[in-house]
Write an enzyme that holds these catalytic residues in place. Sequence first.
Site, PDB file in Angstrom:
ATOM      1  N   LYS A 139       0.884  -1.178   0.000  1.00 38.81           N
ATOM      2  CA  LYS A 139       0.000   0.000   0.000  1.00 38.81           C
ATOM      3  C   LYS A 139       0.909   1.211   0.000  1.00 38.81           C
ATOM      4  O   LYS A 139       1.762   1.360   0.886  1.00 38.81           O
ATOM      5  CB  LYS A 139      -0.876  -0.033   1.258  1.00 38.81           C
ATOM      6  N   ASP A 141       1.220   5.195   0.030  1.00 39.19           N
ATOM      7  CA  ASP A 141       0.525   6.425   0.399  1.00 39.19           C
ATOM      8  C   ASP A 141       1.212   7.634  -0.249  1.00 39.19           C
ATOM      9  O   ASP A 141       2.225   7.483  -0.936  1.00 39.19           O
ATOM     10  CB  ASP A 141       0.577   6.513   1.938  1.00 39.19           C
ATOM     11  N   ASP A 199     -10.103   9.197   3.644  1.00 36.87           N
ATOM     12  CA  ASP A 199     -10.117   8.077   4.600  1.00 36.87           C
ATOM     13  C   ASP A 199     -11.517   7.761   5.116  1.00 36.87           C
ATOM     14  O   ASP A 199     -12.255   8.648   5.537  1.00 36.87           O
ATOM     15  CB  ASP A 199      -9.238   8.409   5.814  1.00 36.87           C
TER      16      ASP A 199
END
Length: 416
Positions: A139, A141, A199
């Site tokens: 993942k 970011d 988010d």
Amino acid sequence: MIAIITTRVQCLDNGLARLPPMGFNTWNQFNCFINETIVKKTVDSMVELGLRDLGYKYVVIDDCWQKDQRDPVTKRLVPDPIRFPNGMLALSRYCQSKGMSLGIYSDGGNMTCKRYPGSMGYYELDAQTFAEWEIDFLKFDFCYTTVWEEIHASIYYTRMSKALNMTGRPILFSACIWGHQQPWLWAPKIANTWRTTEDITPFYGRVMENLDNNKVLAEYAGPGAWNDPDMLEVGVSKPDQPGLTVQESRSHFALWSIMAAPLILGNDLTEVSKIPSWVLDIIRNKDVISVNQDPLAVQGVMVAETVIGVNRSSSLCYSVRIPEACTRTEIYVKPLKNQGFAAVLFNRGGLNQDDFHFKPEKMTLDWSKHLKVDPTKVYMVKDLWGQKELGKYQGTFTPDTLIQPHDCFMISLTPL
Ligand code: GAL
């Protein structure tokens, strides 16, 4: 026309995520309070609970696994020696010994969102390190980047994608770009999933916002390349956040499944005996998971919505509070490989958990309007939450019971 066809087939060719990825990620429940024991216990529970065998394969360690400095000599990222005393290779091997895969997190900028060292300037070295640690999922970011870098995010994600490919290890690449720079336009070629939203949090309103951002992007999803409206909040609860209700959780899971979103659990799985049975009933529902994992590999779409009186200035619904004046329902449909469909009849209702303005609704799925098929066609209808076949239907289907606000009725339609 040709351009449209080629974007659909030009996916990141690492052979991964032909169907939406499934697994667990530490962030939603544990934030930075993570360690090796939590990861191992999660793996053990996922095996014991049958989650692995249902397809939840990846266990992903999110932010805060790193030491606050790179190794001064090798410049490699270093796992925090207190939280992860045995290092990441040992943890990967532990996952593998249980038939699962380890995922990890990094950031394309100078620091991760929680201010640990980012990968900027070290993409190749970090990709190599992750491959040596036998990591199967990254993942990536994008905190602590400059405005220029943010505008050109696609360049950085492409660079990391190439760095991963260069390692020779197939590593699922999950681009965490929060829907910025319209990633659905460039990420399908270089990533397996890309975040389409900010988010998620365990609040109904937030889940609905993520739904709205993601539901319009179906055309960009396909084998190897998926829109990601963020991880699941089913069963996530914290002292200051009671979390989603059973009905909201069921809708969240049904909608993520029908949108072919990655199904990445976020709830605490460490103590099997402490997981509420309603949470297990949702996340272990085989039929709902099969809708998500259907081999036709398309993202379902919203085919109808009814919005009456929802505008807060609408006096009948919100001021006078006549529930009859308030309706907000949505119907989602996903075509399946067997020539059938899955459908979610969703009584979305208002935004707050205690919103008493909205009433239970009667909802109908209509073959010609919603499925765009001949109304004389007969389908076997199955109630996926109730786990029972309801019989053969022609033309329309209306559940016997009214659908409560924030709840949904999910069905499959199998051609006869
Ligand atoms: C955010 C990301 C979250 C989580 C967090 C960690 O940017 O969207 O899912 O990874 O960073 O700091």
